[in-house]
Design a protein around this motif. Structure first.
Motif, mmCIF file in Angstrom:
data_model
loop_
_atom_site.group_PDB
_atom_site.id
_atom_site.type_symbol
_atom_site.label_atom_id
_atom_site.label_comp_id
_atom_site.label_asym_id
_atom_site.label_seq_id
_atom_site.Cartn_x
_atom_site.Cartn_y
_atom_site.Cartn_z
ATOM 1 N N VAL A 1 109.031 18.148 23.004
ATOM 2 C CA VAL A 1 108.061 18.534 21.982
ATOM 3 C C VAL A 1 108.734 18.333 20.625
ATOM 4 O O VAL A 1 109.936 18.530 20.490
ATOM 5 C CB VAL A 1 107.597 20.000 22.172
ATOM 6 C CG1 VAL A 1 108.746 20.981 22.099
ATOM 7 C CG2 VAL A 1 106.535 20.383 21.172
ATOM 8 N N VAL A 2 107.949 17.913 19.635
ATOM 9 C CA VAL A 2 108.451 17.755 18.271
ATOM 10 C C VAL A 2 107.906 18.914 17.457
ATOM 11 O O VAL A 2 106.694 19.120 17.381
ATOM 12 C CB VAL A 2 108.022 16.409 17.655
ATOM 13 C CG1 VAL A 2 108.580 16.277 16.239
ATOM 14 C CG2 VAL A 2 108.471 15.246 18.520
ATOM 15 N N VAL A 3 108.826 19.676 16.856
ATOM 16 C CA VAL A 3 108.461 20.825 16.028
ATOM 17 C C VAL A 3 108.971 20.559 14.619
ATOM 18 O O VAL A 3 110.143 20.252 14.426
ATOM 19 C CB VAL A 3 109.088 22.129 16.577
ATOM 20 C CG1 VAL A 3 108.747 23.314 15.690
ATOM 21 C CG2 VAL A 3 108.621 22.378 18.000
ATOM 22 N N GLU A 4 108.073 20.678 13.632
ATOM 23 C CA GLU A 4 108.458 20.484 12.241
ATOM 24 C C GLU A 4 108.832 21.833 11.637
ATOM 25 O O GLU A 4 108.031 22.765 11.623
ATOM 26 C CB GLU A 4 107.320 19.862 11.436
ATOM 27 C CG GLU A 4 107.694 19.602 9.999
ATOM 28 C CD GLU A 4 106.536 19.074 9.188
ATOM 29 O OE1 GLU A 4 106.548 19.276 7.973
ATOM 30 O OE2 GLU A 4 105.611 18.473 9.764
ATOM 31 N N GLU A 5 110.069 21.924 11.163
ATOM 32 C CA GLU A 5 110.566 23.148 10.539
ATOM 33 C C GLU A 5 111.131 22.792 9.170
ATOM 34 O O GLU A 5 112.078 22.009 9.072
ATOM 35 C CB GLU A 5 111.647 23.786 11.413
ATOM 36 C CG GLU A 5 112.194 25.077 10.857
ATOM 37 C CD GLU A 5 113.246 25.711 11.759
ATOM 38 O OE1 GLU A 5 113.638 26.840 11.464
ATOM 39 O OE2 GLU A 5 113.672 25.078 12.731
ATOM 40 N N LYS A 6 110.537 23.341 8.105
ATOM 41 C CA LYS A 6 110.975 23.102 6.727
ATOM 42 C C LYS A 6 111.078 21.611 6.410
ATOM 43 O O LYS A 6 112.055 21.143 5.840
ATOM 44 C CB LYS A 6 112.298 23.800 6.462
ATOM 45 C CG LYS A 6 112.213 25.303 6.579
ATOM 46 C CD LYS A 6 113.535 25.956 6.316
ATOM 47 C CE LYS A 6 113.407 27.455 6.528
ATOM 48 N NZ LYS A 6 114.695 28.121 6.425
ATOM 49 N N GLY A 7 110.071 20.840 6.852
ATOM 50 C CA GLY A 7 110.024 19.415 6.545
ATOM 51 C C GLY A 7 110.885 18.532 7.425
ATOM 52 O O GLY A 7 110.919 17.325 7.235
ATOM 53 N N LYS A 8 111.580 19.108 8.391
ATOM 54 C CA LYS A 8 112.430 18.321 9.293
ATOM 55 C C LYS A 8 111.905 18.431 10.714
ATOM 56 O O LYS A 8 111.441 19.493 11.140
ATOM 57 C CB LYS A 8 113.873 18.816 9.238
ATOM 58 C CG LYS A 8 114.491 18.628 7.880
ATOM 59 C CD LYS A 8 115.931 19.004 7.883
ATOM 60 C CE LYS A 8 116.485 18.767 6.477
ATOM 61 N NZ LYS A 8 117.895 19.044 6.386
ATOM 62 N N ASP A 9 111.988 17.323 11.447
ATOM 63 C CA ASP A 9 111.523 17.293 12.834
ATOM 64 C C ASP A 9 112.646 17.665 13.792
ATOM 65 O O ASP A 9 113.762 17.158 13.674
ATOM 66 C CB ASP A 9 110.997 15.905 13.202
ATOM 67 C CG ASP A 9 109.680 15.581 12.524
ATOM 68 O OD1 ASP A 9 109.028 16.523 12.029
ATOM 69 O OD2 ASP A 9 109.305 14.398 12.503
ATOM 70 N N PHE A 10 112.328 18.552 14.724
ATOM 71 C CA PHE A 10 113.245 18.922 15.785
ATOM 72 C C PHE A 10 112.629 18.460 17.097
ATOM 73 O O PHE A 10 111.458 18.736 17.378
ATOM 74 C CB PHE A 10 113.458 20.443 15.828
ATOM 75 C CG PHE A 10 114.292 20.951 14.692
ATOM 76 C CD1 PHE A 10 115.648 21.173 14.862
ATOM 77 C CD2 PHE A 10 113.728 21.199 13.450
ATOM 78 C CE1 PHE A 10 116.435 21.638 13.817
ATOM 79 C CE2 PHE A 10 114.486 21.660 12.402
ATOM 80 C CZ PHE A 10 115.843 21.878 12.581
ATOM 81 N N TYR A 11 113.417 17.756 17.894
ATOM 82 C CA TYR A 11 112.985 17.264 19.197
ATOM 83 C C TYR A 11 113.590 18.189 20.245
ATOM 84 O O TYR A 11 114.803 18.223 20.416
ATOM 85 C CB TYR A 11 113.449 15.822 19.411
ATOM 86 C CG TYR A 11 112.781 14.854 18.462
ATOM 87 C CD1 TYR A 11 111.743 14.044 18.904
ATOM 88 C CD2 TYR A 11 113.160 14.767 17.131
ATOM 89 C CE1 TYR A 11 111.120 13.160 18.037
ATOM 90 C CE2 TYR A 11 112.538 13.888 16.256
ATOM 91 C CZ TYR A 11 111.525 13.093 16.710
ATOM 92 O OH TYR A 11 110.905 12.224 15.852
ATOM 93 N N VAL A 12 112.733 18.938 20.928
ATOM 94 C CA VAL A 12 113.189 19.935 21.894
ATOM 95 C C VAL A 12 112.814 19.468 23.291
ATOM 96 O O VAL A 12 111.633 19.218 23.574
ATOM 97 C CB VAL A 12 112.545 21.315 21.609
ATOM 98 C CG1 VAL A 12 113.023 22.341 22.614
ATOM 99 C CG2 VAL A 12 112.831 21.765 20.187
#
Length: 68
Positions: free
Chosen positions: A46-57
């Protein structure tokens, strides 16, 4: 001989994440907490956007998910 790709999919977590598409969530993983908006859901991550940055979990690393 052609190598075979094997992936493990957790259909219930995948379905739960799809229902949270474009919503804010908190995801607890084996490496810590990710908080942000769900941007994309794939069978293995899943891709989660946190503070303008993408995290791939990776879904296999998710312990729990909570709408925020």
């Amino acid at each position: 001989m052609t190598p075979q790709l094997i992936t493990l999919v957790d259909p219930y977590v995948y379905e739960a994440l799809q229902s949270l598409d474009e919503k804010d969530v908190v995801i607890e993983t084996a490496r810590g907490t990710v908080r942000g908006k769900v941007k994309k859901v794939k069978p293995d991550h899943v891709v989660v956007e946190e503070k303008g940055k993408d995290f791939y979990v990776r879904i296999c690393q998710i312990i729990w998910i909570m709408p925020d």
